[in-house]
Design a protein around this motif. Structure first.
Motif, mmCIF file in Angstrom:
data_model
loop_
_atom_site.group_PDB
_atom_site.id
_atom_site.type_symbol
_atom_site.label_atom_id
_atom_site.label_comp_id
_atom_site.label_asym_id
_atom_site.label_seq_id
_atom_site.Cartn_x
_atom_site.Cartn_y
_atom_site.Cartn_z
ATOM 1 N N THR A 17 -17.920 34.086 14.692
ATOM 2 C CA THR A 17 -16.796 35.002 14.464
ATOM 3 C C THR A 17 -16.291 35.584 15.777
ATOM 4 N N ILE A 18 -17.207 36.088 16.588
ATOM 5 C CA ILE A 18 -16.837 36.670 17.883
ATOM 6 C C ILE A 18 -16.249 35.600 18.795
ATOM 7 N N ASN A 19 -16.844 34.415 18.755
ATOM 8 C CA ASN A 19 -16.334 33.315 19.579
ATOM 9 C C ASN A 19 -14.915 32.939 19.161
ATOM 10 N N GLY A 20 -14.654 32.930 17.848
ATOM 11 C CA GLY A 20 -13.321 32.612 17.360
ATOM 12 C C GLY A 20 -12.297 33.654 17.769
ATOM 13 N N ILE A 21 -12.656 34.932 17.647
ATOM 14 C CA ILE A 21 -11.754 36.011 18.060
ATOM 15 C C ILE A 21 -11.481 35.932 19.550
ATOM 16 N N ASN A 22 -12.534 35.681 20.322
ATOM 17 C CA ASN A 22 -12.390 35.557 21.768
ATOM 18 C C ASN A 22 -11.456 34.408 22.136
ATOM 19 N N THR A 23 -11.584 33.297 21.421
ATOM 20 C CA THR A 23 -10.733 32.131 21.671
ATOM 21 C C THR A 23 -9.282 32.425 21.323
ATOM 22 N N GLY B 148 -6.209 32.542 23.986
ATOM 23 C CA GLY B 148 -5.020 31.707 23.802
ATOM 24 C C GLY B 148 -3.748 32.520 23.950
ATOM 25 N N GLY B 149 -3.748 33.738 23.386
ATOM 26 C CA GLY B 149 -2.599 34.621 23.552
ATOM 27 C C GLY B 149 -2.379 35.004 24.995
ATOM 28 N N TRP B 150 -3.470 35.261 25.709
ATOM 29 C CA TRP B 150 -3.358 35.607 27.130
ATOM 30 C C TRP B 150 -2.745 34.449 27.930
ATOM 31 N N GLU B 151 -3.180 33.226 27.643
ATOM 32 C CA GLU B 151 -2.620 32.054 28.322
ATOM 33 C C GLU B 151 -1.121 31.930 28.072
ATOM 34 N N VAL B 152 -0.721 32.131 26.816
ATOM 35 C CA VAL B 152 0.696 32.004 26.453
ATOM 36 C C VAL B 152 1.536 33.036 27.204
ATOM 37 N N PHE B 153 1.103 34.284 27.180
ATOM 38 C CA PHE B 153 1.878 35.329 27.846
ATOM 39 C C PHE B 153 1.841 35.165 29.364
ATOM 40 N N PHE C 181 -3.279 27.710 20.894
ATOM 41 C CA PHE C 181 -3.952 28.278 19.723
ATOM 42 C C PHE C 181 -4.706 27.235 18.904
ATOM 43 N N THR C 182 -4.651 25.969 19.332
ATOM 44 C CA THR C 182 -5.369 24.928 18.579
ATOM 45 C C THR C 182 -6.896 25.075 18.661
ATOM 46 N N PRO C 183 -7.482 25.573 19.788
ATOM 47 C CA PRO C 183 -8.938 25.791 19.757
ATOM 48 C C PRO C 183 -9.352 26.787 18.672
ATOM 49 N N PHE C 184 -8.517 27.796 18.427
ATOM 50 C CA PHE C 184 -8.829 28.748 17.360
ATOM 51 C C PHE C 184 -8.770 28.069 15.995
ATOM 52 N N LEU C 185 -7.803 27.179 15.820
ATOM 53 C CA LEU C 185 -7.703 26.456 14.551
ATOM 54 C C LEU C 185 -8.938 25.609 14.305
ATOM 55 N N ALA C 186 -9.537 25.113 15.400
ATOM 56 C CA ALA C 186 -10.755 24.306 15.266
ATOM 57 C C ALA C 186 -11.910 25.138 14.716
ATOM 58 N N PHE C 187 -11.836 26.461 14.906
ATOM 59 C CA PHE C 187 -12.873 27.342 14.367
ATOM 60 C C PHE C 187 -12.683 27.617 12.883
ATOM 61 N N ILE C 188 -11.433 27.797 12.461
ATOM 62 C CA ILE C 188 -11.192 28.257 11.096
ATOM 63 C C ILE C 188 -11.034 27.120 10.091
ATOM 64 N N ILE C 189 -10.717 25.905 10.582
ATOM 65 C CA ILE C 189 -10.569 24.772 9.660
ATOM 66 C C ILE C 189 -11.959 24.223 9.316
ATOM 67 N N LEU D 277 -13.529 20.375 21.749
ATOM 68 C CA LEU D 277 -13.402 19.696 23.042
ATOM 69 C C LEU D 277 -11.997 19.116 23.217
ATOM 70 N N LEU D 278 -11.517 18.423 22.194
ATOM 71 C CA LEU D 278 -10.205 17.782 22.277
ATOM 72 C C LEU D 278 -9.078 18.812 22.392
ATOM 73 N N THR D 279 -9.162 19.877 21.590
ATOM 74 C CA THR D 279 -8.111 20.900 21.639
ATOM 75 C C THR D 279 -8.103 21.623 22.980
ATOM 76 N N ASN D 280 -9.275 21.865 23.539
ATOM 77 C CA ASN D 280 -9.337 22.514 24.855
ATOM 78 C C ASN D 280 -8.781 21.610 25.946
ATOM 79 N N ILE D 281 -9.030 20.302 25.827
ATOM 80 C CA ILE D 281 -8.488 19.356 26.806
ATOM 81 C C ILE D 281 -6.966 19.324 26.730
ATOM 82 N N ILE D 282 -6.436 19.261 25.497
ATOM 83 C CA ILE D 282 -4.981 19.232 25.318
ATOM 84 C C ILE D 282 -4.340 20.513 25.831
ATOM 85 N N CYS D 283 -4.936 21.633 25.459
ATOM 86 C CA CYS D 283 -4.417 22.924 25.901
ATOM 87 C C CYS D 283 -4.486 23.048 27.419
ATOM 88 N N GLY D 284 -5.634 22.694 27.992
ATOM 89 C CA GLY D 284 -5.813 22.791 29.437
ATOM 90 C C GLY D 284 -4.857 21.892 30.208
#
Length: 203
Positions: free
Chosen positions: A27-33, A37-42, A79-87, A100-107
């Motif tokens: 849960t904490i890891n998902g919130i942190n992610t 993601g929001g910080w990266e976007v802004f 925000f796709t790494p977060f989706l990987a947590f909730i799906i 791993l894949l979502t972080n690579i795409i995002c990065g």
């Protein structure tokens, strides 16, 4: 935009502090992610809106449209790494692969946009030869501060990639350095905003 960036940064620091204490909490890891993601976007959109005049000088309209398209796509992928947590997934291995894949795409998107930022700043600085040597002009100062921001972001991503939780003390130390880098990334943006605001008031 800058205020939203700072709010996400504060939220990230709080959630990250809890995550370091509870590293196995999904849960904490998902919130942190999500907050990161929001910080990266802004961060990306603040850089885009703040330095658009610089990009307009150094790049063609076609290039700007391409980069803006990548920026829009990256906004979603952050925000796709977060989706990987909730799906729901069938196994933990599937979830780890999705992360791993979502972080690579995002990065990849973040690095691509940031590389364009850095290239534009360098080109702009060298075009302003006299003012660059004398370090005069608000645009040059803004470009220098933006370039330092890019360098700090590279340091941050390098530290994050090298994080290892096997040694707890080393892990905590690296996480503290990562958070310091995030703070230093946002600091030039705030200082530059203050500087430009003062210049406008003087006029």
């Amino acid at each position: 935009m800058l205020i939203c960036l700072l709010l996400c940064q504060c939220g990230y620091f709080v959630s990250h502090a809890i995550y370091v204490d509870l590293p196995l909490s999904p849960t904490i890891n998902g919130i942190n992610t999500l907050i990161f993601g929001g910080w990266e976007v802004f961060y990306l959109w603040t850089g885009w809106t703040r330095s658009y005049d610089v990009f307009h000088v150094t790049s063609s309209p076609l290039m700007l449209r391409i980069v803006k398209g990548i920026l829009l796509a990256t906004t979603v992928t952050c925000f796709t790494p977060f989706l990987a947590f909730i799906i729901p997934t069938s196994s933990s291995e599937t979830r780890e692969l999705a992360l791993l894949l979502t972080n690579i795409i995002c990065g990849t998107g973040v690095v691509a946009v940031d590389t364009f930022f850095g290239w534009s700043y360098v080109i702009y600085i060298f075009r302003r030869t006299v003012e660059t040597v004398e370090l005069k002009g608000p645009e040059v100062q803004a470009a220098l501060m933006a370039l330092s921001t890019l360098c700090l972001f590279v340091v941050f991503t390098t530290l994050a990639t090298g994080t290892d939780q096997s040694g707890f003390e080393t892990y905590v130390l690296v996480m503290v350095l990562v958070d310091v880098c995030i703070f230093c990334i946002s600091l030039p943006l705030v200082l530059m905003k203050i500087r430009l605001t003062l210049i406008k008031r003087e006029k």
